[in-house]
Motif scaffolding. Structure first.
Motif, PDB file in Angstrom:
ATOM      1  N   SER A  93       0.556  -2.324   6.613  1.00 10.43           N
ATOM      2  CA  SER A  93       1.000  -2.750   5.284  1.00 10.43           C
ATOM      3  C   SER A  93       2.141  -1.891   4.744  1.00 10.43           C
ATOM      4  O   SER A  93       2.880  -2.336   3.866  1.00 10.43           O
ATOM      5  N   SER A  94       2.312  -0.653   5.255  1.00 13.23           N
ATOM      6  CA  SER A  94       3.409   0.194   4.773  1.00 13.23           C
ATOM      7  C   SER A  94       4.762  -0.480   5.013  1.00 13.23           C
ATOM      8  O   SER A  94       5.676  -0.385   4.184  1.00 13.23           O
ATOM      9  N   TYR A  95       4.886  -1.161   6.143  1.00 15.72           N
ATOM     10  CA  TYR A  95       6.116  -1.889   6.486  1.00 15.72           C
ATOM     11  C   TYR A  95       6.377  -2.992   5.462  1.00 15.72           C
ATOM     12  O   TYR A  95       7.485  -3.127   4.934  1.00 15.72           O
ATOM     13  N   THR A  96       5.343  -3.761   5.169  1.00 11.60           N
ATOM     14  CA  THR A  96       5.520  -4.922   4.294  1.00 11.60           C
ATOM     15  C   THR A  96       5.662  -4.527   2.838  1.00 11.60           C
ATOM     16  O   THR A  96       6.433  -5.136   2.098  1.00 11.60           O
ATOM     17  N   TYR A  97       4.928  -3.504   2.391  1.00  8.32           N
ATOM     18  CA  TYR A  97       5.088  -3.050   1.011  1.00  8.32           C
ATOM     19  C   TYR A  97       6.481  -2.463   0.799  1.00  8.32           C
ATOM     20  O   TYR A  97       7.113  -2.682  -0.246  1.00  8.32           O
ATOM     21  N   SER A  98       6.968  -1.717   1.782  1.00  9.52           N
ATOM     22  CA  SER A  98       8.321  -1.174   1.711  1.00  9.52           C
ATOM     23  C   SER A  98       9.347  -2.297   1.637  1.00  9.52           C
ATOM     24  O   SER A  98      10.300  -2.246   0.847  1.00  9.52           O
ATOM     25  N   ALA A  99       9.143  -3.334   2.456  1.00  9.83           N
ATOM     26  CA  ALA A  99      10.049  -4.482   2.447  1.00  9.83           C
ATOM     27  C   ALA A  99      10.013  -5.198   1.104  1.00  9.83           C
ATOM     28  O   ALA A  99      11.041  -5.701   0.628  1.00  9.83           O
ATOM     29  N   PHE A 100       8.844  -5.246   0.478  1.00 10.39           N
ATOM     30  CA  PHE A 100       8.725  -5.890  -0.832  1.00 10.39           C
ATOM     31  C   PHE A 100       9.567  -5.178  -1.880  1.00 10.39           C
ATOM     32  O   PHE A 100      10.385  -5.796  -2.574  1.00 10.39           O
TER      33      PHE A 100
END
Length: 407
Positions: free
Chosen positions: A50-57
């Protein structure tokens, strides 16, 4: 000649998507490697995902303030270069926190690139061929599963998991060169002098775009509560070996590669809304079967996982084709960046929710409560069915407005 250039252009977009998807997808089959090397729990593993996706958000929300102010080509080159740097950091990581930092950096740049790809599609591909183009780009998911994951698992077995990310860096550098040579310049003229913040506020608060935001969030949550734990679940609960895991990705990805292109064409021919209504209920069947899968025949496992991969990914094709058609061209880059940001947020939320529901006794024991994760995914898919009709109404409104029927 025109269609040849268009096909070449769309193929390049699919290559960009391939590396971005592989960089994200390979984290899941390597999950047992991370759990073993860093001694982490499923919840800590879900944090890596989720770190990847939260960062992308967060990066997507920030970039939406100004993304329509820049040439699409320059934006794509800049974002892809940042994605390469983040993946390189993952490749040299030797601790959990260094890998975590690499995922954040890769997500901040790579997570936004999808919005630029679909902005290119919306800008340059006619609506009557947009479903097919979307299907080709979405087939990158299948190519990553068919080609990327099995080869990456072999590389991991021979040279270690760090070598997987370094291989992605090498391939991405070659694609970056192709982007420089092939990508066209696309600059959107602004009719108003509104501030960046005001423009973002108008798009975010627009009632016409709200159904699109809810649709993409529901579709992603309808798959991503399950997807991050796909490979670890097969290994822990179903007893699938590494060799069979590669076979599962190869077969499922091969089927999805051809089905994605077919779904794209059928969406153009019979209607994107109709195809979505058909695909979502069908996708719920393998979701429920997969999350209740027990050790047994490898043939049954492959049948279930192939159906899961093909149908869960297929829902995105008509959904994205509908969403790209709801927005005025002058707002498309900013709008698609917000859509991509919501997609990344929903992916992160899905991984987090799944990690919170799952329990394990130790790092080697089977997952528990995975069947509840599957039920929750079905609930999100039902919500997507409710949203899609309102998205279709937004498209009809835009067509009427462009034809002078709305003042």
């Amino acid at each position: 000649m025109f269609f040849a250039r268009e096909s070449c252009f769309v193929f390049l977009l699919s290559l960009i998507q391939f590396t971005h998807i592989l960089d994200f997808m390979i984290m899941m089959p390597l999950g047992r490697n991370f759990e073993s090397q860093f001694q982490i729990t499923p919840k800590e593993f879900s944090v890596l995902i989720s770190s990847y996706t939260y960062s992308a958000f967060f990066a997507g929300i920030l970039s939406s303030l100004f993304i329509d102010r820049f040439n699409r080509r320059i934006t794509a080159l800049f974002l892809y270069s940042g994605f390469i740097l983040g993946t390189l950091l993952c490749g040299i990581a030797n601790t959990y926190w260094l890998l975590f930092a690499g995922r954040i950096l890769a997500g901040a740049f790579g997570g936004i690139i999808t919005s630029v790809l679909f902005s290119f599609v919306g800008d340059l591909i006619p609506e009557e061929r947009r479903g097919r183009a979307t299907g080709v780009i979405m087939a990158a998911f299948s190519a990553a599963a068919v080609i990327g994951v099995p080869i990456s698992l072999e590389i991991s077995g021979l040279f270690g998991w760090n070598a997987v990310f370094l291989s992605i860096v090498f391939i991405s550098c070659l694609i970056l060169l192709l982007m420089y040579l092939i990508l066209p310049h696309v600059t959107i003229e602004k009719e108003t002098k509104e501030s960046n913040l005001q423009g973002l506020n108008d798009i975010v608060r627009s009632k016409r775009y709200l159904p699109s935001y809810l649709l993409i969030a529901s579709v992603i949550l309808g798959g991503f509560t399950v997807i991050p734990f796909f490979a670890p679940y097969l290994e822990r609960n179903v007893g699938v070996s590494k060799d069979h895991l590669s076979l599962i990705y190869f077969i499922g990805g091969s089927i999805t590669f051809f089905s994605a292109r077919l779904i794209g064409s059928l969406s153009d021919r019979y209607g994107k809304k109709k195809m979505f209504y058909i695909l979502v209920p069908l996708a719920c069947i393998p979701i429920l079967f997969f999350t209740n899968l027990k050790p047994g025949s490898i043939f049954l496992t492959i049948l279930c996982t192939s159906g899961f991969m093909a149908l869960v990914s297929a829902r995105l094709i008509p959904a994205m084709a509908l969403i790209t058609s709801t927005v005025d061209p002058k707002q498309r880059g900013r709008f698609m960046t917000i859509v991509s940001a919501i997609q990344n947020l929903a992916s992160g939320m899905g991984a987090t929710i799944g990690g919170l529901i799952l329990t394990v006794k130790d790092i080697h024991s089977p997952y528990q409560n995975f069947e509840w994760v599957g039920i929750l995914a079905v609930v999100f898919n039902v919500a997507a069915l409710v949203c899609v009709s309102k998205v279709f109404s937004s498209i009809e409104y835009l067509k009427l407005k462009q034809n002078g029927g709305v003042i």
